[in-house]
Design a protein around this motif. Structure first.
Motif, PDB file in Angstrom:
ATOM      1  N   PHE A 250      -7.679 109.549 -37.237  1.00 33.30           N
ATOM      2  CA  PHE A 250      -7.293 108.193 -37.570  1.00 33.30           C
ATOM      3  C   PHE A 250      -5.861 107.930 -37.087  1.00 33.30           C
ATOM      4  N   ASP A 251      -5.585 106.664 -36.787  1.00 29.84           N
ATOM      5  CA  ASP A 251      -4.197 106.308 -36.482  1.00 29.84           C
ATOM      6  C   ASP A 251      -3.487 105.940 -37.791  1.00 29.84           C
ATOM      7  N   PRO A 252      -2.166 105.692 -37.777  1.00 32.18           N
ATOM      8  CA  PRO A 252      -1.443 105.399 -39.025  1.00 32.18           C
ATOM      9  C   PRO A 252      -1.942 104.165 -39.762  1.00 32.18           C
ATOM     10  N   ASP A 253      -2.639 103.271 -39.077  1.00 30.18           N
ATOM     11  CA  ASP A 253      -3.144 102.058 -39.717  1.00 30.18           C
ATOM     12  C   ASP A 253      -4.548 102.219 -40.292  1.00 30.18           C
ATOM     13  N   GLY A 254      -5.101 103.424 -40.201  1.00 30.83           N
ATOM     14  CA  GLY A 254      -6.421 103.660 -40.774  1.00 30.83           C
ATOM     15  C   GLY A 254      -7.578 103.400 -39.840  1.00 30.83           C
ATOM     16  N   ASN A 255      -7.320 103.228 -38.561  1.00 31.19           N
ATOM     17  CA  ASN A 255      -8.392 103.015 -37.595  1.00 31.19           C
ATOM     18  C   ASN A 255      -8.944 104.348 -37.101  1.00 31.19           C
ATOM     19  N   LEU A 256     -10.252 104.459 -37.081  1.00 32.71           N
ATOM     20  CA  LEU A 256     -10.889 105.668 -36.575  1.00 32.71           C
ATOM     21  C   LEU A 256     -10.746 105.696 -35.056  1.00 32.71           C
ATOM     22  N   ILE A 257     -10.040 106.701 -34.548  1.00 29.66           N
ATOM     23  CA  ILE A 257      -9.763 106.776 -33.110  1.00 29.66           C
ATOM     24  C   ILE A 257     -10.483 107.938 -32.439  1.00 29.66           C
ATOM     25  N   ASP A 258     -11.187 108.743 -33.215  1.00 31.26           N
ATOM     26  CA  ASP A 258     -11.934 109.862 -32.641  1.00 31.26           C
ATOM     27  C   ASP A 258     -13.223 109.321 -32.020  1.00 31.26           C
ATOM     28  N   GLU A 259     -13.335 109.387 -30.715  1.00 36.28           N
ATOM     29  CA  GLU A 259     -14.461 108.775 -30.018  1.00 36.28           C
ATOM     30  C   GLU A 259     -15.784 109.452 -30.360  1.00 36.28           C
ATOM     31  N   GLU A 260     -15.758 110.743 -30.555  1.00 36.61           N
ATOM     32  CA  GLU A 260     -16.991 111.440 -30.909  1.00 36.61           C
ATOM     33  C   GLU A 260     -17.501 110.973 -32.266  1.00 36.61           C
ATOM     34  N   ALA A 261     -16.591 110.824 -33.225  1.00 31.97           N
ATOM     35  CA  ALA A 261     -16.988 110.344 -34.551  1.00 31.97           C
ATOM     36  C   ALA A 261     -17.498 108.916 -34.481  1.00 31.97           C
ATOM     37  N   ARG A 262     -16.853 108.078 -33.696  1.00 37.13           N
ATOM     38  CA  ARG A 262     -17.293 106.684 -33.558  1.00 37.13           C
ATOM     39  C   ARG A 262     -18.692 106.611 -32.952  1.00 37.13           C
ATOM     40  N   GLU A 263     -18.944 107.438 -31.956  1.00 38.01           N
ATOM     41  CA  GLU A 263     -20.268 107.447 -31.342  1.00 38.01           C
ATOM     42  C   GLU A 263     -21.328 107.932 -32.329  1.00 38.01           C
ATOM     43  N   THR A 264     -20.985 108.941 -33.126  1.00 40.81           N
ATOM     44  CA  THR A 264     -21.943 109.440 -34.115  1.00 40.81           C
ATOM     45  C   THR A 264     -22.243 108.379 -35.158  1.00 40.81           C
ATOM     46  N   ILE A 265     -21.219 107.648 -35.606  1.00 37.29           N
ATOM     47  CA  ILE A 265     -21.449 106.564 -36.567  1.00 37.29           C
ATOM     48  C   ILE A 265     -22.381 105.512 -35.967  1.00 37.29           C
ATOM     49  N   LYS A 266     -22.175 105.193 -34.703  1.00 45.48           N
ATOM     50  CA  LYS A 266     -23.059 104.222 -34.050  1.00 45.48           C
ATOM     51  C   LYS A 266     -24.502 104.708 -34.055  1.00 45.48           C
ATOM     52  N   GLN A 267     -24.712 105.974 -33.728  1.00 45.58           N
ATOM     53  CA  GLN A 267     -26.071 106.509 -33.709  1.00 45.58           C
ATOM     54  C   GLN A 267     -26.676 106.553 -35.114  1.00 45.58           C
ATOM     55  N   ILE A 268     -25.856 106.835 -36.116  1.00 48.98           N
ATOM     56  CA  ILE A 268     -26.343 106.828 -37.497  1.00 48.98           C
ATOM     57  C   ILE A 268     -26.770 105.421 -37.898  1.00 48.98           C
ATOM     58  N   LEU A 269     -25.984 104.418 -37.538  1.00 41.66           N
ATOM     59  CA  LEU A 269     -26.324 103.039 -37.882  1.00 41.66           C
ATOM     60  C   LEU A 269     -27.594 102.585 -37.177  1.00 41.66           C
ATOM     61  N   ILE A 270     -27.747 102.951 -35.922  1.00 35.57           N
ATOM     62  CA  ILE A 270     -28.972 102.605 -35.203  1.00 35.57           C
ATOM     63  C   ILE A 270     -30.179 103.258 -35.865  1.00 35.57           C
ATOM     64  N   ALA A 271     -30.025 104.533 -36.224  1.00 36.47           N
ATOM     65  CA  ALA A 271     -31.122 105.243 -36.889  1.00 36.47           C
ATOM     66  C   ALA A 271     -31.412 104.651 -38.262  1.00 36.47           C
ATOM     67  N   LEU A 272     -30.360 104.255 -38.992  1.00 39.51           N
ATOM     68  CA  LEU A 272     -30.550 103.662 -40.312  1.00 39.51           C
ATOM     69  C   LEU A 272     -31.272 102.325 -40.199  1.00 39.51           C
ATOM     70  N   LYS A 273     -30.961 101.571 -39.176  1.00 44.11           N
ATOM     71  CA  LYS A 273     -31.657 100.297 -38.980  1.00 44.11           C
ATOM     72  C   LYS A 273     -33.150 100.530 -38.750  1.00 44.11           C
ATOM     73  N   LYS A 274     -33.481 101.461 -37.875  1.00 47.46           N
ATOM     74  CA  LYS A 274     -34.889 101.755 -37.613  1.00 47.46           C
ATOM     75  C   LYS A 274     -35.583 102.300 -38.869  1.00 47.46           C
ATOM     76  N   PHE A 275     -34.872 103.150 -39.601  1.00 45.93           N
ATOM     77  CA  PHE A 275     -35.416 103.729 -40.830  1.00 45.93           C
ATOM     78  C   PHE A 275     -35.692 102.629 -41.853  1.00 45.93           C
ATOM     79  N   THR A 276     -34.760 101.690 -41.995  1.00 46.65           N
ATOM     80  CA  THR A 276     -34.939 100.582 -42.923  1.00 46.65           C
ATOM     81  C   THR A 276     -36.116  99.716 -42.513  1.00 46.65           C
ATOM     82  N   GLN A 277     -36.258  99.482 -41.225  1.00 49.80           N
ATOM     83  CA  GLN A 277     -37.372  98.675 -40.739  1.00 49.80           C
ATOM     84  C   GLN A 277     -38.705  99.352 -40.992  1.00 49.80           C
TER      85      GLN A 277
END
Length: 304
Positions: A250-277
């Motif tokens: 994270f940067d000092p302002d609380g923004n997630l700057i780790d690209e690997e973590a951001r990509e994993t969150i994106k994949q989790i959200l996509i999977a959660l959307k499909k799971f919910t559907q």
């Protein structure tokens, strides 16, 4: 403006309406051409918006069956096609999947709360049709059945319970204390699981960050709790952000700057959307109503 209620929705979804069109004398399932246009008002609840969308998709399914059953040369064909276009142009396309984000920390600079904020931003950018809202649970009293008076929960508890109930799925960012979830996380689970259980049948995903195991043991503990309260957790992908490992997450302002973590969150959200559907058919494609039988094909003309 036409209104949607519990009596009109089943009627539309099951195609109790049939009509004889033009000279073809073929009954078709659908809605009258002059049906009132249903428009969503901003003050309407999401439940009503979803009912509007169910009506739209149910109507389109019936009109599709009508097109198949109607000869192309019949004047009725253009009439049915015009009705389909009218519904497509004047109604919602699909309800938004609402995700309640729940963080297990009261700290103003909680990394797990920052994960929820990152998930909300990533969802808005990369996962259309889904929204993540950070649910504030900091004002809840400690679980105490004595606070339930005449069967009513304290107002602050009831407000959070209703938000969870109105959500389509959940995203937990669980802080880990002593290899377990935090008291704050356990508190909302205990309040929410009191009957009627607002967590019942909810699809959910977990993300976490922390030292040592990256919150992994708290995730395991939360999954155990989910079995008891009948939540359905997404199994993969997984995210355990280890704060002690370089580079900075994270940067000092609380923004997630780790690209690997951001990509994993994106994949989790996509999977959660499909799971919910998958778990909620109203969020995924047309609702297939109980079909009425199509008319028998006309007999072949007798030979001359």
């Amino acid at each position: 403006m036409a209104s949607i209620n519990s009596s009109t929705l089943p009627l539309a979804c099951n195609y109790a309406v049939s009509k004889v069109v033009g000279d073809s004398k073929r009954p078709y399932l659908g809605v009258p051409k002059r049906m009132p246009i249903i428009k969503a008002q901003s003050q309407n609840s999401m439940v009503e918006l979803e009912e509007v969308d169910k009506l739209r998709r149910a109507s389109l399914f019936g009109l599709g069956a009508a097109l198949v059953a109607t000869p192309f040369s019949s004047p009725a064909f253009a009439d049915i096609l015009g009705t389909k276009n009218l519904i497509m142009d004047n109604a919602l396309v699909r309800p938004v999947i609402k995700v309640a984000g729940i963080s297990g920390s009261l700290a103003k600079r909680s990394r797990n709360r920052w994960l929820i904020q990152a998930a909300s931003e990533i969802c808005a950018e990369y996962v259309p049709g889904m929204q993540v809202e950070d649910l504030d649970i900091s004002g809840l009293p400690l679980i105490n059945p004595d606070l339930i008076v005449n069967g009513k929960f304290p107002p602050e508890v009831e407000e959070v319970r209703q938000k969870i109930l109105a959500s389509d799925s959940l995203l937990f960012a669980t802080t880990e204390y002593n290899y377990s979830v935090t008291p704050l996380m356990k508190n909302i689970i205990d309040w929410g699981s009191m009957q009627p259980n607002v967590f019942d049948e909810k699809p959910a995903a977990i993300i976490s960050c922390g030292y040592e195991f990256g919150g992994g043991l708290a995730q395991f503990n939360l999954r155990q709790i989910g079995v008891r309260i009948n939540m359905h957790f997404l199994n993969t992908p997984n995210l355990y952000v280890r704060l002690g490992d370089p580079p900075p997450k994270f940067d000092p302002d609380g923004n997630l700057i780790d690209e690997e973590a951001r990509e994993t969150i994106k994949q989790i959200l996509i999977a959660l959307k499909k799971f919910t559907q998958r778990l909620d058919g109203s969020k995924c494609g047309p609702i297939v109503p109980s079909p009425l039988p199509l008319p028998a094909p006309a007999p072949a003309p007798a030979p001359n």
